[in-house]
Design a protein around this motif. Structure first.
Motif, PDB file in Angstrom:
ATOM      1  N   ARG A   1     -10.300   1.824 -39.331  1.00 17.96           N
ATOM      2  CA  ARG A   1     -11.523   1.048 -39.510  1.00 17.96           C
ATOM      3  C   ARG A   1     -12.177   1.440 -40.832  1.00 17.96           C
ATOM      4  NH1 ARG A   1     -13.417   3.159 -33.736  1.00 17.96           N
ATOM      5  NH2 ARG A   1     -13.123   5.010 -35.012  1.00 17.96           N
ATOM      6  N   HIS A   2     -12.859   0.486 -41.442  1.00 15.91           N
ATOM      7  CA  HIS A   2     -13.581   0.787 -42.668  1.00 15.91           C
ATOM      8  C   HIS A   2     -14.696   1.773 -42.369  1.00 15.91           C
ATOM      9  CE1 HIS A   2     -11.488  -1.993 -45.122  1.00 15.91           C
ATOM     10  NE2 HIS A   2     -11.985  -3.093 -44.586  1.00 15.91           N
ATOM     11  N   HIS A   3     -14.896   2.732 -43.275  1.00 19.20           N
ATOM     12  CA  HIS A   3     -16.086   3.573 -43.170  1.00 19.20           C
ATOM     13  C   HIS A   3     -17.313   2.681 -43.358  1.00 19.20           C
ATOM     14  CE1 HIS A   3     -13.989   7.380 -42.939  1.00 19.20           C
ATOM     15  NE2 HIS A   3     -13.196   6.984 -43.910  1.00 19.20           N
ATOM     16  N   TRP A   4     -18.399   3.036 -42.693  1.00 18.25           N
ATOM     17  CA  TRP A   4     -19.545   2.142 -42.616  1.00 18.25           C
ATOM     18  C   TRP A   4     -20.090   1.764 -43.991  1.00 18.25           C
ATOM     19  CZ3 TRP A   4     -24.043   3.666 -44.856  1.00 18.25           C
ATOM     20  CH2 TRP A   4     -24.244   5.028 -45.047  1.00 18.25           C
ATOM     21  N   TRP A   5     -19.984   2.677 -44.974  1.00 15.21           N
ATOM     22  CA  TRP A   5     -20.568   2.367 -46.274  1.00 15.21           C
ATOM     23  C   TRP A   5     -19.776   1.328 -47.056  1.00 15.21           C
ATOM     24  CZ3 TRP A   5     -18.701   7.210 -44.897  1.00 15.21           C
ATOM     25  CH2 TRP A   5     -17.514   7.618 -45.495  1.00 15.21           C
ATOM     26  N   HIS A   6     -18.551   1.010 -46.614  1.00 16.35           N
ATOM     27  CA  HIS A   6     -17.777  -0.034 -47.289  1.00 16.35           C
ATOM     28  C   HIS A   6     -18.488  -1.391 -47.215  1.00 16.35           C
ATOM     29  CE1 HIS A   6     -13.607   2.106 -47.292  1.00 16.35           C
ATOM     30  NE2 HIS A   6     -14.585   2.882 -47.705  1.00 16.35           N
ATOM     31  N   ALA A   7     -19.279  -1.584 -46.162  1.00 16.38           N
ATOM     32  CA  ALA A   7     -19.998  -2.858 -46.013  1.00 16.38           C
ATOM     33  C   ALA A   7     -21.061  -3.038 -47.094  1.00 16.38           C
ATOM     34  CB  ALA A   7     -20.644  -2.929 -44.623  1.00 16.38           C
ATOM     35  N   TYR A   8     -21.392  -1.942 -47.802  1.00 13.16           N
ATOM     36  CA  TYR A   8     -22.442  -2.008 -48.821  1.00 13.16           C
ATOM     37  C   TYR A   8     -21.876  -1.847 -50.233  1.00 13.16           C
ATOM     38  CZ  TYR A   8     -25.561  -1.305 -44.832  1.00 13.16           C
ATOM     39  OH  TYR A   8     -26.233  -1.425 -43.646  1.00 13.16           O
ATOM     40  N   ARG A   9     -20.585  -2.127 -50.400  1.00 14.14           N
ATOM     41  CA  ARG A   9     -19.955  -1.929 -51.700  1.00 14.14           C
ATOM     42  C   ARG A   9     -20.648  -2.735 -52.800  1.00 14.14           C
ATOM     43  NH1 ARG A   9     -14.915   0.548 -51.560  1.00 14.14           N
ATOM     44  NH2 ARG A   9     -14.402  -0.310 -53.607  1.00 14.14           N
ATOM     45  N   GLY A  10     -21.176  -3.899 -52.451  1.00 17.60           N
ATOM     46  CA  GLY A  10     -21.839  -4.720 -53.455  1.00 17.60           C
ATOM     47  C   GLY A  10     -23.219  -4.218 -53.824  1.00 17.60           C
ATOM     48  N   VAL A  11     -23.736  -3.269 -53.057  1.00 13.31           N
ATOM     49  CA  VAL A  11     -25.086  -2.752 -53.273  1.00 13.31           C
ATOM     50  C   VAL A  11     -25.056  -1.349 -53.872  1.00 13.31           C
ATOM     51  CG1 VAL A  11     -27.248  -2.108 -52.124  1.00 13.31           C
ATOM     52  CG2 VAL A  11     -25.990  -4.136 -51.374  1.00 13.31           C
TER      53      VAL A  11
END
Length: 286
Positions: free
Chosen positions: A86-96
């Protein structure tokens, strides 16, 4: 002194080299085991080129490394997803998030202990939502609301390391200015100080306040963080934050100097008990 990604490559390479040597293999023998050219192993070990998570898994398998915690840490340094894919949670914020902040979070997520000196604001792991919002808004001017919301979400999500099993051991020395600087208004500050009191009572959190009466001290040069890892001390790193970037210090000499500095600050700071009394008293008057 390097930026985060370079340090991660160098530390990953150095640890893989140590594991290869412990397995009794030359770089050429390791390359043959995984079907590579010897130069690829050398480039990874020197940090000249990055290693993909699949490459790291292949090398760890070849070296007979079965320790799940060590494998997970090295895979995180290689930018891997977690052990379940699973992606580490911070991957969802790569654009930020800028790369240096993502590197910081990845180290924080795998560290067993964190020592920090804070001279101006409450450590991110102990901030309330309102305080985090006020600090972020002041530090990064002109942020649109949605981006500001995302950065505050990240700050709060990072705090899960204190609720993990086992939790991150946090040792923090706070300059008294951290308690006195009114961030976000009296109400926000009062709730933030109450949060510090709650945190100080946790068995894995140790807070000490460096009072104004301590005068000049070694920490006047600025805040810093020391990450330690239970799997291997060779991965320990010092992180210094600047306005536009973060720098990582990885040499043993640097680690020794900052460790000695932190120990000196602890000696000059109030005891955890007296620090708790000061924080609680300041909260009452906030």
């Amino acid at each position: 002194m390097q930026h985060g990604p370079s340090v991660r490559r160098r530390k990953l390479g150095a640890e893989l080299r140590t594991l290869r040597t412990s397995a009794g293999l030359t770089s050429g023998e390791a390359a043959r085991l995984v079907g590579w050219h010897q130069s690829k192993v050398s480039r990874i070990e020197t940090g000249a080129s990055g290693a993909k998570p699949a490459d790291v898994r292949s090398l760890l398998d070849a070296y007979g490394v079965s320790d799940p915690q060590l494998r997970e840490l090295l895979l995180v340094l290689a930018g891997s997803d977690d052990s379940a894919g699973r992606h580490h949670w911070w991957h969802a914020y790569r654009g930020v998030l800028p790369p240096t902040y993502r590197d910081f979070i990845s180290l924080e997520s795998q560290a067993s202990a964190m020592r920090t000196l804070e001279t101006t604001v409450v450590p991110g792991l102990l901030q309330t939502p309102e305080y985090a919002r006020a600090v972020t808004k002041a530090a990064v001017w002109g942020l649109p609301e949605d981006r500001l919301d995302a950065l505050v979400e990240v700050r709060l999500a990072r705090q899960d390391v204190l609720r993990a099993d086992p939790p991150l051991e946090l040792r923090a020395v706070l300059d008294e200015a951290v308690l006195r600087r009114e961030v976000g208004g009296p109400g926000v500050m009062a709730r933030q100080l109450e949060r510090l009191v709650e945190a100080a009572r946790l068995p894995h959190v140790r807070l000490q306040v460096l009072p104004f009466t301590a005068g000049a001290h070694i920490g006047v040069t600025g805040p810093f963080v020391i990450f330690s890892f239970s799997s291997t001390s060779d991965l320990d790193v010092v992180v210094l934050d600047h306005l536009t970037s973060s720098l990582h210090l990885e040499r043993k000499e640097d680690l020794r100097v900052y460790t000695e500095a932190f120990n000196s600050l602890r000696i000059h700071a109030l005891s955890p008990e007296d620090s708790l009394d000061l924080i609680a008293g300041t909260a009452t008057g906030a």
